[in-house]
Design a protein around this motif. Structure first.
Motif, PDB file in Angstrom:
ATOM      1  N   MET A  13     -17.629  53.408 111.395  1.00  0.00           N
ATOM      2  CA  MET A  13     -17.377  53.488 109.960  1.00  0.00           C
ATOM      3  C   MET A  13     -16.202  52.607 109.527  1.00  0.00           C
ATOM      4  O   MET A  13     -16.025  52.357 108.348  1.00  0.00           O
ATOM      5  CB  MET A  13     -17.082  54.943 109.564  1.00  0.00           C
ATOM      6  CG  MET A  13     -18.325  55.774 109.357  1.00  0.00           C
ATOM      7  SD  MET A  13     -18.027  57.558 109.315  1.00  0.00           S
ATOM      8  CE  MET A  13     -16.778  57.729 108.058  1.00  0.00           C
ATOM      9  N   GLY A  14     -15.425  52.137 110.507  1.00  0.00           N
ATOM     10  CA  GLY A  14     -14.263  51.319 110.159  1.00  0.00           C
ATOM     11  C   GLY A  14     -14.699  50.010 109.515  1.00  0.00           C
ATOM     12  O   GLY A  14     -15.843  49.589 109.657  1.00  0.00           O
ATOM     13  N   GLY A  15     -13.764  49.378 108.804  1.00  0.00           N
ATOM     14  CA  GLY A  15     -14.083  48.109 108.154  1.00  0.00           C
ATOM     15  C   GLY A  15     -14.854  48.270 106.862  1.00  0.00           C
ATOM     16  O   GLY A  15     -15.318  47.305 106.288  1.00  0.00           O
ATOM     17  N   LYS A  16     -14.996  49.522 106.418  1.00  0.00           N
ATOM     18  CA  LYS A  16     -15.714  49.765 105.160  1.00  0.00           C
ATOM     19  C   LYS A  16     -14.701  50.059 104.039  1.00  0.00           C
ATOM     20  O   LYS A  16     -13.740  50.798 104.240  1.00  0.00           O
ATOM     21  CB  LYS A  16     -16.630  50.985 105.286  1.00  0.00           C
ATOM     22  CG  LYS A  16     -17.676  50.885 106.394  1.00  0.00           C
ATOM     23  CD  LYS A  16     -19.024  50.643 105.804  1.00  0.00           C
ATOM     24  CE  LYS A  16     -20.182  50.601 106.781  1.00  0.00           C
ATOM     25  NZ  LYS A  16     -19.994  50.090 108.107  1.00  0.00           N
ATOM     26  N   ALA A  17     -14.954  49.457 102.889  1.00  0.00           N
ATOM     27  CA  ALA A  17     -14.204  49.850 101.688  1.00  0.00           C
ATOM     28  C   ALA A  17     -15.166  50.683 100.860  1.00  0.00           C
ATOM     29  O   ALA A  17     -16.182  50.181 100.380  1.00  0.00           O
ATOM     30  CB  ALA A  17     -13.732  48.624 100.926  1.00  0.00           C
ATOM     31  N   GLU A  77     -25.432  56.662 107.307  1.00  0.00           N
ATOM     32  CA  GLU A  77     -25.368  55.576 106.319  1.00  0.00           C
ATOM     33  C   GLU A  77     -24.157  54.669 106.563  1.00  0.00           C
ATOM     34  O   GLU A  77     -24.240  53.458 106.428  1.00  0.00           O
ATOM     35  CB  GLU A  77     -25.274  56.156 104.898  1.00  0.00           C
ATOM     36  CG  GLU A  77     -26.551  56.794 104.395  1.00  0.00           C
ATOM     37  CD  GLU A  77     -27.573  55.759 103.927  1.00  0.00           C
ATOM     38  OE1 GLU A  77     -27.236  54.562 103.880  1.00  0.00           O
ATOM     39  OE2 GLU A  77     -28.706  56.162 103.634  1.00  0.00           O
ATOM     40  N   LEU A  78     -23.032  55.285 106.897  1.00  0.00           N
ATOM     41  CA  LEU A  78     -21.815  54.492 107.050  1.00  0.00           C
ATOM     42  C   LEU A  78     -21.733  53.795 108.406  1.00  0.00           C
ATOM     43  O   LEU A  78     -20.997  52.821 108.555  1.00  0.00           O
ATOM     44  CB  LEU A  78     -20.581  55.374 106.823  1.00  0.00           C
ATOM     45  CG  LEU A  78     -20.422  55.867 105.378  1.00  0.00           C
ATOM     46  CD1 LEU A  78     -19.303  56.891 105.272  1.00  0.00           C
ATOM     47  CD2 LEU A  78     -20.167  54.727 104.419  1.00  0.00           C
ATOM     48  N   THR A  98     -16.823  45.650 104.479  1.00  0.00           N
ATOM     49  CA  THR A  98     -18.120  45.768 103.813  1.00  0.00           C
ATOM     50  C   THR A  98     -17.974  46.837 102.721  1.00  0.00           C
ATOM     51  O   THR A  98     -17.125  47.732 102.815  1.00  0.00           O
ATOM     52  CB  THR A  98     -19.249  46.141 104.783  1.00  0.00           C
ATOM     53  OG1 THR A  98     -18.876  47.324 105.477  1.00  0.00           O
ATOM     54  CG2 THR A  98     -19.509  45.036 105.779  1.00  0.00           C
ATOM     55  N   ILE A  99     -18.807  46.737 101.707  1.00  0.00           N
ATOM     56  CA  ILE A  99     -18.621  47.552 100.500  1.00  0.00           C
ATOM     57  C   ILE A  99     -19.663  48.663 100.416  1.00  0.00           C
ATOM     58  O   ILE A  99     -20.865  48.423 100.576  1.00  0.00           O
ATOM     59  CB  ILE A  99     -18.726  46.660  99.233  1.00  0.00           C
ATOM     60  CG1 ILE A  99     -17.740  45.487  99.293  1.00  0.00           C
ATOM     61  CG2 ILE A  99     -18.541  47.497  97.963  1.00  0.00           C
ATOM     62  CD1 ILE A  99     -16.269  45.856  99.328  1.00  0.00           C
ATOM     63  N   GLY A 134     -11.988  55.962 109.333  1.00  0.00           N
ATOM     64  CA  GLY A 134     -11.304  54.670 109.251  1.00  0.00           C
ATOM     65  C   GLY A 134     -11.656  53.850 108.017  1.00  0.00           C
ATOM     66  O   GLY A 134     -11.442  52.630 107.998  1.00  0.00           O
ATOM     67  N   CYS A 135     -12.207  54.484 106.987  1.00  0.00           N
ATOM     68  CA  CYS A 135     -12.577  53.752 105.768  1.00  0.00           C
ATOM     69  C   CYS A 135     -11.381  53.597 104.830  1.00  0.00           C
ATOM     70  O   CYS A 135     -10.539  54.489 104.753  1.00  0.00           O
ATOM     71  CB  CYS A 135     -13.670  54.502 104.999  1.00  0.00           C
ATOM     72  SG  CYS A 135     -15.179  54.759 105.939  1.00  0.00           S
TER      73      CYS A 135
END
Lengths: 132, 180
Positions: free
Chosen positions: B1-5, B177-178, B95-96, B40-41
């Motif tokens: 899930m990290g690297g997601k905004a 999803e994430l 990623t959004i 980690g979002c």
């Protein structure tokens, strides 16, 4: 459909750092302020990251001021959280003050947190609980 | 899930922005924020166009009532601001993801609320609020702007204010999803 209303009528306007400390490489990676706000039952209006491009900042300041104006008018308790070691408190404090003053609005109570408080966090929860 | 905004509907962090009668918590929806942060979002809060248009003492509204040129123009102003913030995160390699509130007249993603007869003297019951397939007006305008400027993003609707909401199932769905 739920028809109860559990709102606290208490809102803090908070810097991005409070929710996203990972956006600030030189700052303690702690969510303690968020945890304190959550436990105290306040709503959060989070401002965008402090290094947003200059041409985008004023629009966000205006809508934050709009929300402050609305909550003040309706009698909600509001406060502004700032972080001492972030530029302009992490919330463009001087520009936000100027916007509020230009509208003749009261500046909300400002509650500042220092790096030392973030690192040690002994009294953080009680400080947050006593904001209102 | 990290690297997601992850851009979330305003009321997820601030229940005080809800139309009166619909705040399910004192302050914020803690299970969702905790879940996103543990994953980690980065979490970004959307503006609430309803509150910024009609204030906190607004009457209940349906999508039909918000579906006006004036409210859409108001939403488009915020959509441009949010798309700018999404580009800020894209430049940083995130990623959004966008999370709306299913059933909401403005923030619904898969479900919204309708009643073409609401209007005039403010007499209404919750039962007259018809939850139907479709997007809320704000999410519709936001997605139009984001599609124009950003190639890849994900949109998720959470029915957390509707009867039958299952937290365990929702967390499972969100995780899938994430991760993807």
């Amino acid at each position: 459909m739920s028809l109860r209303d559990s709102r606290s009528y208490k809102v803090v306007f908070a810097p991005d750092y409070v929710i996203n400390p990972e956006n600030y490489p030189d700052m303690p990676k702690t969510l303690k302020i968020y945890e304190g706000i959550k436990n105290a039952g306040y709503g959060i209006v989070k401002l965008p990251a402090i290094d947003l491009p200059e041409d985008q900042i004023q629009d966000w300041i205006e809508i934050v001021a709009d929300m402050i104006e609305e909550y003040q008018k309706r009698g909600y308790a509001i406060a502004l959280i700032t972080i001492e070691c972030l530029e302009d408190g992490g919330v463009w404090l001087s520009r936000l003050r100027a916007e509020l003053e230009s509208r003749g609005l009261k500046i909300p109570k400002v509650v500042e947190f220092s790096r030392g408080e973030l690192e040690k966090d002994e009294n953080l929860f009680s400080k947050i609980k006593s904001i209102f | 899930m990290g690297g997601k905004a992850v851009f979330i509907a305003h009321c997820i962090l601030n229940q005080n922005s809800k139309a009166l009668g619909f705040a399910s918590r004192p302050g914020l929806v803690e299970w969702l924020i905790d879940f996103l942060k543990q994953g980690g979002c980065v979490v970004e809060q959307l503006p609430c166009p309803e509150m910024l248009y009609l204030g906190v003492n607004r009457w209940w509204h349906t999508r039909d009532q918000y579906d006006t040129p004036g409210f859409r123009r108001h939403c488009r102003r915020f959509a441009k601001m949010v798309a700018g913030l999404m580009e800020y995160y894209l430049r940083r390699g995130h990623t959004i993801v966008l999370i709306g509130i299913d059933g909401s007249p403005s923030c619904g993603v898969n479900l919204t609320g309708r009643n073409p007869y609401w209007g005039g003297e403010p007499r209404a019951s919750a039962e007259q609020y018809q939850v139907v397939e479709g997007m809320g007006v704000w999410i519709e305008e936001l997605i139009k702007e984001v599609e124009r400027r950003i190639k890849r993003f994900k949109v998720i609707g959470l029915a957390m204010d509707l009867p039958g909401f299952d937290l365990k199932e929702t967390l499972k769905m969100l995780e899938a999803e994430l991760e993807g």
